[in-house]
Design a protein around this motif. Structure first.
Motif, PDB file in Angstrom:
ATOM      1  N   ILE A 217       0.844  -1.196   0.000  1.00  0.00           N
ATOM      2  CA  ILE A 217       0.000   0.000   0.000  1.00  0.00           C
ATOM      3  C   ILE A 217       0.875   1.240   0.000  1.00  0.00           C
ATOM      4  CG2 ILE A 217      -1.798   1.276   1.218  1.00  0.00           C
ATOM      5  CD1 ILE A 217      -2.609  -1.423   2.499  1.00  0.00           C
ATOM      6  N   LYS A 218       0.647   2.106  -0.956  1.00  0.00           N
ATOM      7  CA  LYS A 218       1.397   3.356  -1.053  1.00  0.00           C
ATOM      8  C   LYS A 218       0.536   4.480  -0.489  1.00  0.00           C
ATOM      9  CE  LYS A 218       3.950   6.265  -4.256  1.00  0.00           C
ATOM     10  NZ  LYS A 218       4.511   6.378  -5.611  1.00  0.00           N
ATOM     11  N   SER A 219       1.045   5.202   0.508  1.00  0.00           N
ATOM     12  CA  SER A 219       0.296   6.280   1.141  1.00  0.00           C
ATOM     13  C   SER A 219       0.743   7.624   0.585  1.00  0.00           C
ATOM     14  CB  SER A 219       0.525   6.245   2.657  1.00  0.00           C
ATOM     15  OG  SER A 219      -0.221   7.264   3.298  1.00  0.00           O
ATOM     16  N   VAL A 220      -0.223   8.420   0.103  1.00  0.00           N
ATOM     17  CA  VAL A 220       0.073   9.757  -0.417  1.00  0.00           C
ATOM     18  C   VAL A 220      -0.967  10.728   0.128  1.00  0.00           C
ATOM     19  CG1 VAL A 220       1.155   8.938  -2.543  1.00  0.00           C
ATOM     20  CG2 VAL A 220      -1.288   9.348  -2.514  1.00  0.00           C
ATOM     21  N   PRO A 221      -0.595  11.980   0.347  1.00  0.00           N
ATOM     22  CA  PRO A 221      -1.561  12.954   0.876  1.00  0.00           C
ATOM     23  C   PRO A 221      -2.631  13.295  -0.156  1.00  0.00           C
ATOM     24  CG  PRO A 221       0.490  14.038   0.279  1.00  0.00           C
ATOM     25  CD  PRO A 221       0.738  12.562   0.152  1.00  0.00           C
ATOM     26  N   ILE A 222      -3.865  13.327   0.275  1.00  0.00           N
ATOM     27  CA  ILE A 222      -4.927  13.698  -0.659  1.00  0.00           C
ATOM     28  C   ILE A 222      -5.216  15.189  -0.503  1.00  0.00           C
ATOM     29  CG2 ILE A 222      -6.733  12.950   0.955  1.00  0.00           C
ATOM     30  CD1 ILE A 222      -8.379  12.267  -1.639  1.00  0.00           C
TER      31      ILE A 222
END
Length: 265
Positions: A217-222
């Motif tokens: 899972i890649k976490s990026v700011p929305i």
């Protein structure tokens, strides 16, 4: 003797001609396979899984706007993309909510956008949410395209003490079946991007990745649609956001050179 030598040379020429013909046939077969790969890579299933509980009430309008922008950006980046898009808006049945909202796969981006616009955020009796129910509903969708992407957007962690650092949670026991759900989704060849809204979900994503044994899972700011589509331009997701190219094959005659580019895998 001379006649035998001539016959031998003629045989060698015929063998060389046959060998080159076979190589050309093989190269043409490879090109057909590459074209098939390109065609398949242009078929994409894009799914949004979104926390739609009361804590998201103030943000849900912006989140829905971002979902529509991301969908349209993905489509605009590659006009030949055959995109199917769906969404699961999960609530908290464990705390008595009415249930999740599922928008099944749609090839019409405008129709999908209208459906998203009609979803509201409500419910949720504590600080953690029923993420497991969202994952179950995601698995029930009719995934069909070879390229598959799940974008999960949430501001709160899952129920279960292992997924947070002590937030208000009425259901702290157990893992709620999440590890098995994640492994099943991963085995379906789905790429998973998490749209991070705050630090409260960081432990959850760390544990999720630990459950599948790698940083899947890649976490990026929305913070914007651009941030999410940047994730899609990374190595992991380049094949569905970037137009495929095929490198010209020097073994083929010029008329069979394909100048549209390099296949991204």
């Amino acid at each position: 003797k001379r006649a035998k030598e001539l016959d031998g040379e003629e045989t060698r020429r015929k063998l060389e001609t046959a060998r080159r013909g076979l190589m050309l046939t093989e190269r043409r077969t490879e090109i057909r396979e590459v074209l098939h790969m390109v065609k398949q890579s242009e078929k994409t299933d894009l799914v949004f899984m979104v926390d739609a509980t009361g804590s998201m009430a103030r943000q849900i309008a912006n989140v829905k706007e971002q979902i529509v922008k991301i969908t349209k950006k993905v489509k605009a980046t590659n006009q030949s993309l055959k995109l199917r898009v769906a969404a699961v808006f999960y609530r908290d049945a464990l705390d008595g909510d009415s249930g999740n909202t599922t928008i099944v796969f749609d090839t019409d981006v405008e129709s999908f956008s209208r459906s998203v616009g009609g979803v509201s955020a409500h419910g949720g009796g504590d600080g953690a949410e029923d993420v497991a129910s969202g994952l179950r509903d995601v698995m029930k969708l009719d995934w069909a395209s070879p390229t598959r992407l799940l974008i999960h957007i949430a501001d709160a962690p899952s129920h279960g003490a292992r997924y947070h650092n002590g937030c208000d949670d009425h259901h702290v026991e157990g893992d709620h079946g999440i590890p098995k759900l994640l492994l099943s989704i991963k085995q379906m060849n789905v790429e998973y991007v998490f749209g991070r809204m705050n630090a409260g979900t960081d432990k959850m994503i760390d544990v999720f990745n630990g459950d599948v044994g790698e940083k899947w899972i890649k976490s990026v700011p929305i913070t914007s649609a651009d941030e999410m589509t940047k994730a899609a331009r990374s190595d992991s997701f380049g094949r569905w956001i970037m137009p495929p190219r095929i490198v010209p094959n020097p073994w083929l005659p010029d008329r069979e050179h394909l100048s549209h580019g390099e296949v991204r895998r």
